[in-house]
Design an enzyme around this catalytic site. Sequence first.
Site, mmCIF file in Angstrom:
data_model
loop_
_atom_site.group_PDB
_atom_site.id
_atom_site.type_symbol
_atom_site.label_atom_id
_atom_site.label_comp_id
_atom_site.label_asym_id
_atom_site.label_seq_id
_atom_site.Cartn_x
_atom_site.Cartn_y
_atom_site.Cartn_z
ATOM 1 N N ARG A 1 -121.207 54.996 43.330
ATOM 2 C CA ARG A 1 -121.265 54.620 44.754
ATOM 3 C C ARG A 1 -122.080 55.640 45.556
ATOM 4 O O ARG A 1 -122.850 55.281 46.440
ATOM 5 C CB ARG A 1 -119.861 54.504 45.339
ATOM 6 N N ARG B 1 -108.659 42.964 44.610
ATOM 7 C CA ARG B 1 -107.856 44.186 44.740
ATOM 8 C C ARG B 1 -106.527 43.795 45.376
ATOM 9 O O ARG B 1 -106.415 42.727 45.976
ATOM 10 C CB ARG B 1 -108.593 45.195 45.639
ATOM 11 N N ARG C 1 -109.974 57.606 49.907
ATOM 12 C CA ARG C 1 -109.470 56.251 49.616
ATOM 13 C C ARG C 1 -108.604 56.233 48.351
ATOM 14 O O ARG C 1 -107.712 55.406 48.213
ATOM 15 C CB ARG C 1 -110.646 55.292 49.365
#
Length: 211
Positions: free
Chosen positions: A160, A56, A149
């Site tokens: 998730r 990332r 986020r």
Amino acid sequence: MYMRYFSRLMSAMAGPRPVVFSGPSGAGKSTLLKKLMKEYDSVFGFSVSHTTRKPRPGEQDGKDYHYVTREEMQTGIANGEFIESAVFSGNMYGTSKAAVQDVQAKNLICILDIDMQGVKNIKTTDLNPIYISIQPPSMDVLEKRLRDRKTESEESLQRRLNAAKVDMEISKEPGMFDATVINDDLEEAYQQLKQALLEEINVVKKVNMSS
């Protein structure tokens, strides 16, 4: 054969008892670990995991993860180079024996940040770590943290959250963890975490002071 090899390997991996951290994404593991590493940088060392996912923005190879191809990872696992490995959201993750040895060789407590699959794998080895679960106060709080986020697609977010539900249930199984820290208030959670590790921290400090 694997277990015999592992027993020989672990006896060679003399050093402080490692710590396994587990908990769902968004529970605040990373924040707590950073605080711990900052306060006790001469006591803890981080085991850098391997992954097949792409870095990332801002992540560094060898620091955040060892970024490898699926083929490299599969070869390493087949050769018995990994303590544990798991697949999450289509990507492979794993902890290599070398990563743990690197930390223990410096007489540091090796931190392993691992998902529930990995925890179960480690339970079948003789690594004998301290198991600590970091959990959110509720699913609602966790969902809000993950949404804030803004790094996930809706599909990835739901994956998730589903994984988190399973994680939270398994973490309640008796004997699964030595300590569970509910991260509602960060400072309070951090004090709980330190308390759970104080004995090991003092052992390492003593050894390092006398050496």
